[in-house]
Design a protein around this motif. Structure first.
Motif, PDB file in Angstrom:
ATOM      1  N   ASP A  17       0.641  -0.912  -0.272  1.00 60.16           N
ATOM      2  CA  ASP A  17      -0.218  -0.245   0.170  1.00 60.16           C
ATOM      3  C   ASP A  17       0.893   1.103   0.410  1.00 60.16           C
ATOM      4  O   ASP A  17       2.204   1.090   1.087  1.00 60.16           O
ATOM      5  CB  ASP A  17      -0.742   0.270   1.716  1.00 60.16           C
ATOM      6  N   LYS A  18       0.358   2.219  -0.492  1.00 54.35           N
ATOM      7  CA  LYS A  18       1.747   3.403  -0.528  1.00 54.35           C
ATOM      8  C   LYS A  18       1.385   4.584   0.475  1.00 54.35           C
ATOM      9  O   LYS A  18       2.352   5.216   1.085  1.00 54.35           O
ATOM     10  CB  LYS A  18       0.216   4.764  -1.668  1.00 54.35           C
ATOM     11  N   ARG A  19       0.873   3.449   1.483  1.00 56.04           N
ATOM     12  CA  ARG A  19       1.196   4.712   3.292  1.00 56.04           C
ATOM     13  C   ARG A  19       1.841   3.997   3.532  1.00 56.04           C
ATOM     14  O   ARG A  19       3.227   4.412   4.089  1.00 56.04           O
ATOM     15  CB  ARG A  19       0.046   4.626   4.093  1.00 56.04           C
ATOM     16  N   VAL A  20       2.319   2.411   3.451  1.00 54.75           N
ATOM     17  CA  VAL A  20       3.454   1.215   3.660  1.00 54.75           C
ATOM     18  C   VAL A  20       4.570   1.713   3.185  1.00 54.75           C
ATOM     19  O   VAL A  20       5.868   2.169   4.100  1.00 54.75           O
ATOM     20  CB  VAL A  20       2.853   0.155   3.361  1.00 54.75           C
ATOM     21  N   ALA A  74       0.982   0.243  -4.788  1.00 51.49           N
ATOM     22  CA  ALA A  74       1.915   0.720  -4.170  1.00 51.49           C
ATOM     23  C   ALA A  74       3.642  -0.529  -4.725  1.00 51.49           C
ATOM     24  O   ALA A  74       2.940  -0.535  -4.377  1.00 51.49           O
ATOM     25  CB  ALA A  74       2.365   2.152  -4.166  1.00 51.49           C
ATOM     26  N   VAL A  75       4.534   0.589  -5.223  1.00 54.94           N
ATOM     27  CA  VAL A  75       5.945  -0.519  -5.083  1.00 54.94           C
ATOM     28  C   VAL A  75       6.725   0.130  -4.574  1.00 54.94           C
ATOM     29  O   VAL A  75       7.580   1.576  -4.681  1.00 54.94           O
ATOM     30  CB  VAL A  75       6.230  -0.610  -6.517  1.00 54.94           C
ATOM     31  N   ILE A  76       7.906  -0.417  -3.758  1.00 57.78           N
ATOM     32  CA  ILE A  76       8.796  -0.055  -2.997  1.00 57.78           C
ATOM     33  C   ILE A  76       9.967  -0.806  -3.694  1.00 57.78           C
ATOM     34  O   ILE A  76       9.910  -1.721  -2.949  1.00 57.78           O
ATOM     35  CB  ILE A  76       9.332   0.364  -1.642  1.00 57.78           C
ATOM     36  N   GLY A  77      11.001   0.042  -4.184  1.00 59.33           N
ATOM     37  CA  GLY A  77      12.537  -0.540  -4.455  1.00 59.33           C
ATOM     38  C   GLY A  77      13.608  -0.964  -3.586  1.00 59.33           C
ATOM     39  O   GLY A  77      12.983  -0.208  -2.739  1.00 59.33           O
ATOM     40  N   ALA A  78      14.422  -2.140  -3.771  1.00 62.86           N
ATOM     41  CA  ALA A  78      15.125  -2.183  -2.293  1.00 62.86           C
ATOM     42  C   ALA A  78      16.538  -2.703  -3.051  1.00 62.86           C
ATOM     43  O   ALA A  78      16.740  -3.418  -3.924  1.00 62.86           O
ATOM     44  CB  ALA A  78      14.967  -3.767  -1.492  1.00 62.86           C
ATOM     45  N   VAL A  79      18.168  -2.212  -1.772  1.00 57.84           N
ATOM     46  CA  VAL A  79      18.748  -2.601  -2.553  1.00 57.84           C
ATOM     47  C   VAL A  79      19.242  -3.700  -1.605  1.00 57.84           C
ATOM     48  O   VAL A  79      19.512  -3.521  -0.554  1.00 57.84           O
ATOM     49  CB  VAL A  79      19.858  -1.207  -2.904  1.00 57.84           C
ATOM     50  N   ILE A  80      19.323  -5.425  -2.267  1.00 63.13           N
ATOM     51  CA  ILE A  80      19.443  -6.196  -1.541  1.00 63.13           C
ATOM     52  C   ILE A  80      21.480  -6.954  -1.720  1.00 63.13           C
ATOM     53  O   ILE A  80      21.197  -7.067  -2.805  1.00 63.13           O
ATOM     54  CB  ILE A  80      18.804  -7.430  -1.529  1.00 63.13           C
ATOM     55  N   GLN A  81      21.629  -7.135  -0.678  1.00 64.48           N
ATOM     56  CA  GLN A  81      23.077  -8.036  -1.158  1.00 64.48           C
ATOM     57  C   GLN A  81      22.795  -9.290  -0.738  1.00 64.48           C
ATOM     58  O   GLN A  81      22.336  -9.334   0.473  1.00 64.48           O
ATOM     59  CB  GLN A  81      24.035  -7.524  -0.150  1.00 64.48           C
ATOM     60  N   LEU A  82      22.863 -10.025  -0.690  1.00 65.11           N
ATOM     61  CA  LEU A  82      21.954 -11.376  -1.171  1.00 65.11           C
ATOM     62  C   LEU A  82      22.453 -12.442  -0.255  1.00 65.11           C
ATOM     63  O   LEU A  82      22.356 -13.326   0.776  1.00 65.11           O
ATOM     64  CB  LEU A  82      21.981 -12.600  -2.818  1.00 65.11           C
ATOM     65  N   LEU A 193      12.502   4.708  -3.768  1.00 64.36           N
ATOM     66  CA  LEU A 193      11.137   4.580  -4.726  1.00 64.36           C
ATOM     67  C   LEU A 193      11.311   4.958  -6.412  1.00 64.36           C
ATOM     68  O   LEU A 193      12.309   5.523  -6.893  1.00 64.36           O
ATOM     69  CB  LEU A 193      10.555   6.175  -4.792  1.00 64.36           C
ATOM     70  N   PRO A 194      10.698   3.253  -7.234  1.00 65.42           N
ATOM     71  CA  PRO A 194      11.199   3.301  -9.310  1.00 65.42           C
ATOM     72  C   PRO A 194      11.092   5.018  -8.923  1.00 65.42           C
ATOM     73  O   PRO A 194       9.537   4.508  -9.153  1.00 65.42           O
ATOM     74  CB  PRO A 194      10.011   1.788  -9.275  1.00 65.42           C
ATOM     75  N   ASP A 195      11.626   5.015 -10.347  1.00 67.18           N
ATOM     76  CA  ASP A 195      11.150   6.010 -11.120  1.00 67.18           C
ATOM     77  C   ASP A 195       9.833   5.099 -12.180  1.00 67.18           C
ATOM     78  O   ASP A 195       9.176   4.383 -12.723  1.00 67.18           O
ATOM     79  CB  ASP A 195      11.818   6.159 -12.481  1.00 67.18           C
ATOM     80  N   GLU A 196       8.544   6.074 -11.614  1.00 68.20           N
ATOM     81  CA  GLU A 196       7.284   5.760 -12.963  1.00 68.20           C
ATOM     82  C   GLU A 196       7.458   5.277 -14.241  1.00 68.20           C
ATOM     83  O   GLU A 196       6.428   4.617 -14.250  1.00 68.20           O
ATOM     84  CB  GLU A 196       6.367   6.817 -12.473  1.00 68.20           C
ATOM     85  N   THR A 197       8.184   5.453 -14.544  1.00 61.55           N
ATOM     86  CA  THR A 197       8.624   4.954 -15.689  1.00 61.55           C
ATOM     87  C   THR A 197       8.790   3.685 -15.954  1.00 61.55           C
ATOM     88  O   THR A 197       8.702   2.227 -16.680  1.00 61.55           O
ATOM     89  CB  THR A 197       9.537   5.417 -17.569  1.00 61.55           C
ATOM     90  N   LEU A 198       9.429   2.822 -14.747  1.00 59.98           N
ATOM     91  CA  LEU A 198      10.039   1.057 -15.183  1.00 59.98           C
ATOM     92  C   LEU A 198       7.935   0.820 -14.148  1.00 59.98           C
ATOM     93  O   LEU A 198       8.181  -0.346 -14.129  1.00 59.98           O
ATOM     94  CB  LEU A 198      10.893   0.907 -13.542  1.00 59.98           C
ATOM     95  N   LEU A 199       7.446   1.443 -14.199  1.00 56.37           N
ATOM     96  CA  LEU A 199       6.188   0.751 -13.844  1.00 56.37           C
ATOM     97  C   LEU A 199       4.260   1.037 -14.768  1.00 56.37           C
ATOM     98  O   LEU A 199       4.161   0.780 -14.701  1.00 56.37           O
ATOM     99  CB  LEU A 199       5.301   1.546 -13.133  1.00 56.37           C
TER     100      LEU A 199
END
Length: 206
Positions: A17-20, A74-82, A193-199
């Motif tokens: 959700d966008k609030r999250v 909504a979408v949130i992006g994350a940088v993840i070290q596996l 926050l992902p660029d809108e064009t990615l969505l």
């Protein structure tokens, strides 16, 4: 170098959700780990690897369910070290999973207890959306491998063929993706926050 450690950074995307999303980005809250009995990769913080549109599709789909906690997808992006990753795209780990699954099944049979079954959700579900058995086996196998190998897995990674065929007679599915379940939140380096064009699909973006 530790052969188990990927030392590899990937981008993951989480539908919510966008609030999250806003609260996580501003540091007011943190994502919650999923602990469902049917989670595809057992417990963890779930992300689609390099799949922002798939994350948004999922959030939109969830928002249409009765009593959904997602009101504004909504979408949130994350940088993840596996890090140390139980990677189901590597036969080293799928073979270990199969070995421990056989041991578990034998032990449960000795107690006259069947393994849970993966279940479809509705007549149109061809993907076993409720992965009760997969989750149950992973919850058993991962700690066993950690004990045997004297390690701690930071993440679990799997590939899934999901959805309808992309075209008639295709083996390629519309929703195929790589999914990551982060077990140690320290593997999440940061959020963005992902660029809108990615969505947007190319047709929509044009």
């Amino acid at each position: 170098m530790d052969l188990l450690s990927y030392q590899r950074t990937v981008f993951g995307f989480h539908g919510c959700d966008k609030r999250v999303a806003d609260a996580v980005l501003t540091g007011k809250t943190k994502l919650s780990a999923s602990e469902n009995t049917y989670d595809w990769l057992a417990r963890g913080f779930y992300f689609w690897e390099h799949g922002p549109m798939r994350a948004l599709e999922w959030a939109i789909q969830q928002s249409k369910r009765k009593n959904s906690h997602i009101k504004e997808p909504a979408v949130i992006g994350a940088v993840i070290q596996l890090g140390t990753c139980f990677d189901l795209l590597d036969v080293k780990f799928t073979h270990e999973l199969a070995r421990h699954a056989a041991t578990l099944e034998q032990a449960m049979a000795g107690q006259n207890m069947p393994l849970p079954r993966n279940q479809r959700v509705g007549i149109r579900d061809g993907d076993w959306l409720r992965r009760e058995r997969d989750c149950f086996v992973l919850k058993y196998a991962i700690p066993e491998v950690e004990r045997e190998w004297d390690c701690q897995f930071d993440s679990v990674r799997g590939v899934f063929q999901e959805g309808a065929p992309a075209f008639k007679g295709a083996g390629i599915k519309l929703k195929s993706h790589i999914q990551i379940a982060v077990r140690d939140p320290r593997a999440i380096i940061g959020y963005f926050l992902p660029d809108e064009t990615l969505l947007l699909s190319p047709a929509t973006a044009s």
